[in-house]
Write an enzyme that holds these catalytic residues in place. Structure first.
Site, short mmCIF file in Angstrom:
data_model
loop_
_atom_site.label_atom_id
_atom_site.label_comp_id
_atom_site.label_asym_id
_atom_site.label_seq_id
_atom_site.Cartn_x
_atom_site.Cartn_y
_atom_site.Cartn_z
CE1 TYR A 155 -3.27 2.99 0.54
CE2 TYR A 155 -3.40 2.36 2.71
CZ TYR A 155 -3.66 2.99 1.63
OH TYR A 155 -4.74 3.75 1.24
CG ASP A 247 -11.45 0.33 1.69
OD1 ASP A 247 -10.51 0.01 2.45
OD2 ASP A 247 -11.41 1.71 2.02
#
Ligand code: 0GY
Length: 291
Positions: A155, A247
């Site tokens: 990420y 998410d």
């Protein structure tokens, strides 16, 4: 500890998507948080999420017409992976996990997670979320988990790619990039940052990309059409190496969490044919997490 406000709740009443995902569709990026009395948040966390227990995640999965989950360890639980593993154990094989570990993790802990269905570790380079870990430490962790057949999820933000590319491409595993590496919509599709990221994905066949989190990058707001060109470009360039997810519960959003039905309804915009949708929602995540 610098901590943002936190406790932004997930959408209380998401809409039923108009789009019907194909059978066996996988939400390849979601989280479970808490409940805090059972699985406390990490003292070093940078935000406090709302509790988002496994029962709510599984109910949302069914409501949205999805079949499976990949549950990703987020920074608010740091290296305590128990809430994530507890959800895998309760999923009847319908959830796999991505853990966050430090070098001190023992082989027994890795085996415990492997048996529960953990398939990878996450390296988080987002400065507002975590303090950085030296690359030699990360490289040693990657070498250990590679032996289990796990992969590495990274990420990071596109603007940081130049600095990190050599490290990422040296990793001995499949590498999955979270959230399109955070495209900056003010810069546009032609900007060198996005073009460099596309080249990375096209050149290195061990890289996958999650086309997720339009709500984090949009300028226009829902239904997030301004993010579609970024996600669609990636889907069309590397159709066999893209993943999609909700998410949920959308941790650490500045204002309010999105309607998950709207997130599902983006799928046919970013993957316009049934073949692309099946690759994105079923074939690619099944290859990576269930084979
Ligand atoms: C996400 C995004 C975020 C949070 C985390 O590890 C985390 O805490 O990943 C974020 O704030 O961008 O992956 O859901």
């Amino acid at each position: 500890m610098a901590m943002s406000a936190g406790y932004i709740p997930f959408h209380p009443n998401p809409s039923k998507p108009k789009y019907r995902p194909p059978a066996g569709a996988v939400d390849a990026h979601c989280h479970v948080f808490g409940p805090e009395d059972k699985f406390p948040y990490a003292p070093e966390r940078k935000y406090t999420p709302c509790d988002a227990p496994k029962e709510k995640l599984f109910a949302l999965r069914d409501f949205l017409g999805l079949d499976k989950n990949v549950i990703v360890q987020a920074s608010c639980h740091s290296k305590d992976n128990r809430a994530m593993v507890d959800a895998l154990d309760a999923s009847n094989g319908r959830a796999k996990g991505i853990a966050f570990v430090g070098e001190e993790v023992t082989d027994d802990e890795l085996t415990w997670m492997d048996k529960a269905g953990v398939k990878g570790v996450r390296f988080n380079f987002i400065r507002r979320l975590v303090d950085s870990t030296p690359r030699d430490v990360l490289a040693r962790i990657a070498a250990r988990v590679a032996k289990l057949g796990w992969h590495v999820v990274v990420y990071f933000e596109q603007a940081d790619l130049a600095d990190m590319e050599a490290f990422f491409t040296s990793l001995p595993t499949t590498v999955v990039v979270d959230h399109m590496a955070c495209p900056d919509l003010k810069k546009g599709l032609d900007h060198p940052d996005f073009q460099r990221f596309l080249r990375l994905l096209e050149t290195h066949k061990n890289f996958y990309c999650k086309v997720t989190c339009p709500e984090r990058f949009t300028i226009a707001g829902p239904p997030y059409d301004d993010v579609v060109p970024y996600a669609r470009t990636i889907v069309e360039r590397i159709p066999d190496r893209v993943l999609w997810g909700t998410d949920w519960p959308h941790p650490n959003m500045p204002k309010e969490a999105p309607d998950d039905g709207v997130i599902v309804d983006m799928v046919p915009k970013i993957a316009p044919t049934p073949a692309l949708q099946k690759a994105l929602l079923v074939d690619n995540p099944m290859r990576l997490y269930w084979s």
